[in-house]
Structure formats: structure tokens, C-alpha cells
Design an enzyme around this catalytic site. Sequence first.
Site: not given
Length: 431
Positions: A59, A61-63, A93, A304, A308, A322-323
Site C-alpha cells: 500500500h 502512493h508513488l504519486r 490514485n 499507506d 504530501h 490526509f496522509g
Amino acid sequence: MRMIIKNGTVIDGFGSEATADILIDYGIIKAIDKNIQVSDGIVIDATGKYVLPGFVDMHTHLRQPGFEEKETIKTGTEAAATGGYTTVACMPNTNPPIDNEIVVEYVKSIAQREGVVKVLPIGAMTKGMKGEEITEMAKLKKAGVVALSDDGFPIMSAGLMKRIMTYGKMYDLLMITHCEDKALSGEGVMNSGVISTMIGLKGIPREAEEVMLARNIILAKSTGVRLHIAHISTKGSVELIREAKEKGVKITAEVTPHNLTLTDEAVYNYDTNTKAYPPLRTREDIEALIEGLKDGTIDAIATDHAPHTKDDKKVPYDMAAFGISGLETAFSVINTFLVQTGKITIKELVNYMSINPAKILGISSGIKVGSIADIVIVDPYEEYVVDKDKFKSKGKNTPFHGMRLKGVVDCTIVEGEIKYKKDRKTEKVEV
């Protein structure tokens, strides 16, 4: 390139723990034995350290594409290697989302060219992640996705979710669901409870997670699909998953390091780096989550990792993104709060952070002769103070900044190549 890891305590992921050398040649483990001698190659002294199967994060997020100001595949995988991860599964996402084979190929090509560790794309369940039209699953699977998810955009329509699961079963695709009933979570920004009332922030009730989880369990049982529950956070969720497993539902689950260690009390000072979804819950929830790990209800620990920009977080709490940026602290956090306190063993950590997530994603893991040399070497006793400014990740948003943790990643090896090595000449433990 030939490599030998000397004198480490090898935990192979198959139940064995022993002091041994590991011989690696052309990316493959050739021998595991005592006092292996070679005439050439790189020698790594692992005396006093654990040699473990490389961590697998299911899980991340590499963006990229679309949000490169937050993270790129290059910086995200550098962070992963620093944290001991040899494989990460990236969430869809992005912008555009990973909802078609063209974007899948783009992510794979960038990862091949610029990535430091292995990257496994997760495809979207619906086009544009809008929760309206199902993606072309056959094409996504052929392109190489390991699972489907709409990530933080829950499928609110039960009818649509059932159709997605039905097709997912047909194509033997893992379904990863973020369990949130938007009608219940509303505009909440932290756990709903005494503390949210005291500090005047809108709360997210545990029912927002549990109601959607219960629905998805029922649909998974009906369709027979393989269902994986992302980042659970409540005692009630543990109970629902435990019951589902007892009834034979094909379900697995993960929990994050921050949900295993921090409570909503961390939000007292309005530090936006504590803002995550699901939110930090209570001590009772943490105890239930740990018990869920111990009895096999929860299968994996996943970061996760949600990087940001500073601007995303440098706003009032209710407006902040969030994050949490988690790849570089995950091992240290789990080692400090769970292993060193006797709540879990180092062998169990290996299961939760390597063996089980790999098994769920359908990839290999473990240290044995003939296997790919994906290995992490850690010092479980070395202490350091978390400094977000030293992160390889672009995301500096960590609630663990300034905290003294125990457990350091010394070296990360991917397919027999050193991708991260701690520089002990320049990196000192802050006092």
C-alpha cells in the site's frame, strides 16, 4: 555480481533462525551455510545484525503521474529502499489514474528506468476512480496489475461493488477495498470520541469503517472473490474480519504502523502530520489490532505511504490533506513499539512485513537457495532520532519526527544489487 553476506542472524521467513553466510551470484541465492569462502566479490559483514527477506509494502502512493510535487517513482522507491523495502505495490490514485493499460505501461516503464526497488502497479476498479463505470479488467490484468482498488474513493453503490467483485472473481484479481461509508464519515477529520469533542474537531465514527467492511464481507462471500481490506483501524473491524475468516470468506487485511502505535491523543496539539485516513483511534483499538496480528486475523503491516507537500499540511487541521509519509520509519516504528516490547517477535515482523504481503500479492519472498536475492539487513538495537529533513521521500509529513526509535536498516539488496547502504561515517545517532 557475486556477493557474500557474512555472520548475520538469518531469519529466512520459513521458520528458521540461524547465524550463517549467504552467497549471492547474478542476483540468485546460491548457498546458505557457515564460513562460506569466495575468492572474489563484495563482502558485507552482518555480524550482530538480522538478515531478513526484503520487506514488501502492498500500500504505497508513488504519486506519479500527475502529482510529482508530492513524490515521484524515483524518490518514492529511494525512500522504500531506505526503509528496507525491496518491493512496493503502488495505488492507482494518480492523474490520470491507473485505470487503463496505457497508464500501467507508463508506470512500469518509469519504474524500470528510474525505480530503485521493484514496483507493482495496482489498477483502478472504476474509470477515473469515479465509482461509476467498471474498468476493463482483462486488459489491466494482461498489462500487469497485481490487484484492483479505487483506493480512498469507496464504491458507495453495493450493486456496482457486487458487479466489480463478480468480474474480479472471473479474472482471479485481488480486490483491495478502502472501507468508508461517506454518509457516516462526513466532514470528519479525526477519531470521533472524547478528544475530538474536547479540541473541537469533527469526528469520524468507527461505524464509518465497520459498516462498509460488513457490506464488503457479505459481497465477497457471495461472489467468492479474493478480498483484501486496506488499513483497518478499529476493534470492531478486527472482530468482523475474524468472524469472516472463520466462515471461510477469502479475506485478508492490513494495518499501518501508525494505527498500531499512535492514538488520537497525538492530535491534541493539532499537528496535521497526525491526520490520516483512517484516523488514529484509541488504546483499546490498538490492543485489538495487535491481538488481530497475533491470531492471524490481520495478515500484513502496510505503510499507506502518503507523501504530501508542506503546503498540503501547513494549513488548519480540518483543511489539511490526509496522509502520512511512512516508508522510511515503518521498520523502526514496529521494532520499537512491538518487537522490543515483546508484543510480537522478529520472526512475526518478517511474516507481517514480507512473507504475508508477498503471498497476498502472488509474488515470492523468503531466503532460500535458488530464490531471488531480495534481502534487508537490519540492526534491531541501534537507536536514532527521526529527522524528516533527511527523508529520501519528498513527503516530510511524519508524526514521528523527533522521536527516538530503535532499529535501523543497514542495507537493502534487490535482486542481488545493493540499493541502499547506511553511511555510518556521516549518519550519527542524535543525542
